[in-house]
Design a protein around this motif. Structure first.
Motif, PDB file in Angstrom:
ATOM      1  N   ASP A  34      -2.100  -6.907  -8.635  1.00 15.20           N
ATOM      2  CA  ASP A  34      -2.864  -7.049  -7.231  1.00 15.20           C
ATOM      3  C   ASP A  34      -1.956  -6.872  -6.188  1.00 15.20           C
ATOM      4  OD1 ASP A  34      -1.957  -9.495  -7.593  1.00 15.20           O
ATOM      5  OD2 ASP A  34      -3.785 -10.600  -7.496  1.00 15.20           O
TER       6      ASP A  34
ATOM      7  N   VAL B 125      -3.932   1.720  -6.644  1.00 18.20           N
ATOM      8  CA  VAL B 125      -3.618   2.942  -7.818  1.00 18.20           C
ATOM      9  C   VAL B 125      -2.085   3.254  -7.639  1.00 18.20           C
ATOM     10  CG1 VAL B 125      -4.295   4.962  -8.705  1.00 18.20           C
ATOM     11  CG2 VAL B 125      -6.025   3.318  -7.996  1.00 18.20           C
ATOM     12  N   THR B 126      -1.558   3.267  -6.484  1.00 20.67           N
ATOM     13  CA  THR B 126      -0.478   3.864  -6.024  1.00 20.67           C
ATOM     14  C   THR B 126       0.675   2.870  -6.836  1.00 20.67           C
ATOM     15  OG1 THR B 126      -1.029   4.401  -3.869  1.00 20.67           O
ATOM     16  CG2 THR B 126       1.054   4.495  -4.329  1.00 20.67           C
TER      17      THR B 126
ATOM     18  N   ILE C 118      -6.404   7.392  -0.926  1.00 22.45           N
ATOM     19  CA  ILE C 118      -5.945   6.989  -2.538  1.00 22.45           C
ATOM     20  C   ILE C 118      -5.967   5.478  -2.568  1.00 22.45           C
ATOM     21  CG2 ILE C 118      -3.872   6.701  -3.701  1.00 22.45           C
ATOM     22  CD1 ILE C 118      -2.836   9.487  -2.417  1.00 22.45           C
ATOM     23  N   GLU C 119      -6.676   4.779  -3.393  1.00 26.08           N
ATOM     24  CA  GLU C 119      -6.846   3.476  -3.620  1.00 26.08           C
ATOM     25  C   GLU C 119      -5.538   2.956  -3.528  1.00 26.08           C
ATOM     26  OE1 GLU C 119      -9.015   0.355  -6.261  1.00 26.08           O
ATOM     27  OE2 GLU C 119      -9.470   2.379  -6.846  1.00 26.08           O
ATOM     28  N   GLU C 120      -5.494   1.886  -2.714  1.00 25.93           N
ATOM     29  CA  GLU C 120      -4.141   1.378  -2.690  1.00 25.93           C
ATOM     30  C   GLU C 120      -3.250   0.763  -3.936  1.00 25.93           C
ATOM     31  OE1 GLU C 120      -2.621  -0.591   1.284  1.00 25.93           O
ATOM     32  OE2 GLU C 120      -4.779  -1.279   1.038  1.00 25.93           O
TER      33      GLU C 120
ATOM     34  N   LYS D 289      -9.440  -5.549  -2.032  1.00 19.99           N
ATOM     35  CA  LYS D 289      -9.954  -4.617  -3.474  1.00 19.99           C
ATOM     36  C   LYS D 289     -10.809  -3.482  -3.040  1.00 19.99           C
ATOM     37  CE  LYS D 289     -12.694  -5.392  -7.620  1.00 19.99           C
ATOM     38  NZ  LYS D 289     -13.491  -6.537  -8.356  1.00 19.99           N
ATOM     39  N   ASN D 290     -10.286  -2.294  -3.630  1.00 23.28           N
ATOM     40  CA  ASN D 290     -10.799  -1.101  -3.506  1.00 23.28           C
ATOM     41  C   ASN D 290     -10.674  -0.366  -2.147  1.00 23.28           C
ATOM     42  OD1 ASN D 290     -12.352  -1.290  -5.844  1.00 23.28           O
ATOM     43  ND2 ASN D 290     -13.967  -2.145  -5.136  1.00 23.28           N
ATOM     44  N   SER D 291      -9.590  -1.019  -1.302  1.00 27.13           N
ATOM     45  CA  SER D 291      -9.174  -0.378  -0.429  1.00 27.13           C
ATOM     46  C   SER D 291      -8.500   0.875  -0.395  1.00 27.13           C
ATOM     47  CB  SER D 291      -8.185  -1.274   0.590  1.00 27.13           C
ATOM     48  OG  SER D 291      -7.051  -1.484  -0.043  1.00 27.13           O
ATOM     49  N   VAL D 292      -8.620   1.896   0.526  1.00 27.05           N
ATOM     50  CA  VAL D 292      -8.299   3.249   0.388  1.00 27.05           C
ATOM     51  C   VAL D 292      -7.453   3.455   1.568  1.00 27.05           C
ATOM     52  CG1 VAL D 292      -9.120   5.794   0.177  1.00 27.05           C
ATOM     53  CG2 VAL D 292     -10.126   3.919  -1.048  1.00 27.05           C
TER      54      VAL D 292
END
Length: 256
Positions: free
Chosen positions: A73, A53-54, A49-51, A42-45
């Motif tokens: 998720d 969100v991609t 870019i946050e994963e 969670k919230n990894s970037v």
């Protein structure tokens, strides 16, 4: 990840990496290609870019409700593994354009769940990207349908391919063009759930509660297993086995 050994009738551990494999294939040099689901922290970037969100597929949903739910998720990843050195050889495959990759064989989801009912129409839109294997000759199509696929079907230009319309429960035959474009979809059999196999002799095996055997497009026989069958694959040094995955066990049916 395990491999079934027909001689000892046991499962052999290939790698203890934490995967949740979805489907498997092999490249021309014997590497195992694994389509797996990946759940980012969670919230990894990555690269700023946050994963989560991609968007992997540019808004494509795969023709149904499954991938939008899946992508809430999770993401799809494809990796290659050398069975002789599984832990050391593990590598993620890049996504490249089909025009650039020019593979000899392109693997496509064996089954699709399209609750929009548009599988026959979906072939009008050509796939444009793939995951390219290290051999440079084998690829897996880049599509959200991989999230639900229980198996992969090789597409060979100039030859027909057989795919499962899981929603409408039928086998669809399509023609494969030189650029792997699929056309002329027709219903080949009014059975189907997850998998399909056609042997070198032309006999077809369709799991759908029972294992249905078709010859020349007509039902010839059925086989009842102890478990509900799911996926089938003709394999062995001389294509002498039909491997069958089921709810609790793996079966091997000798063909010759």
């Amino acid at each position: 990840i395990y491999r079934w050994d027909p001689e000892t009738e046991t499962m052999i551990l290939l790698t203890s990496q934490h995967f949740q494999p979805l489907s498997l294939a092999c490249d021309s040099q014997g590497r195992l290609l694994v389509v797996t689901e990946y759940q980012p922290v969670k919230n990894s970037v990555v690269n700023g870019i946050e994963e989560l969100v991609t968007d992997e597929f540019g808004g494509e949903s795969g023709g149904g409700c499954y991938y939008p739910f899946f992508s809430y998720d999770r993401r799809i990843r494809v990796c290659a593994i050398d069975p002789k050195a599984p832990e050391a050889s593990l590598e993620l495959l890049p996504v490249v354009s089909l025009e650039q990759a020019k593979p000899d064989i392109l693997y496509y989801p064996a089954n699709q769940w399209r609750d929009s009912g548009d599988m026959m129409e979906s072939f009008a839109k050509n796939d444009i990207a793939c995951y390219l294997a290290p051999d440079g000759k084998t690829a897996i199509v880049h599509t959200p349908a991989l999230a639900r696929a229980c198996g992969l079907t090789p597409l060979c230009p100039g030859k027909p391919a057989y795919l499962v319309d899981e929603y409408n429960k039928c086998i669809v035959q399509v023609q494969v063009g030189n650029d792997f474009a699929l056309s002329n979809p027709t219903v080949w059999a009014e059975r189907g759930e997850y998998g399909f196999a056609m042997t070198e002799d032309g006999d077809a095996y369709i799991p759908d509660c029972l294992l249905y055997i078709y010859v020349d497009g007509e039902k010839k026989d059925t086989i009842q297993l102890h478990d509900r069958p799911a996926c089938v694959l003709e394999a062995g040094k001389n294509k002498e086995y039909l491997y069958i995955t089921a709810r609790r066990d793996v079966y091997a049916l000798r063909l010759k």
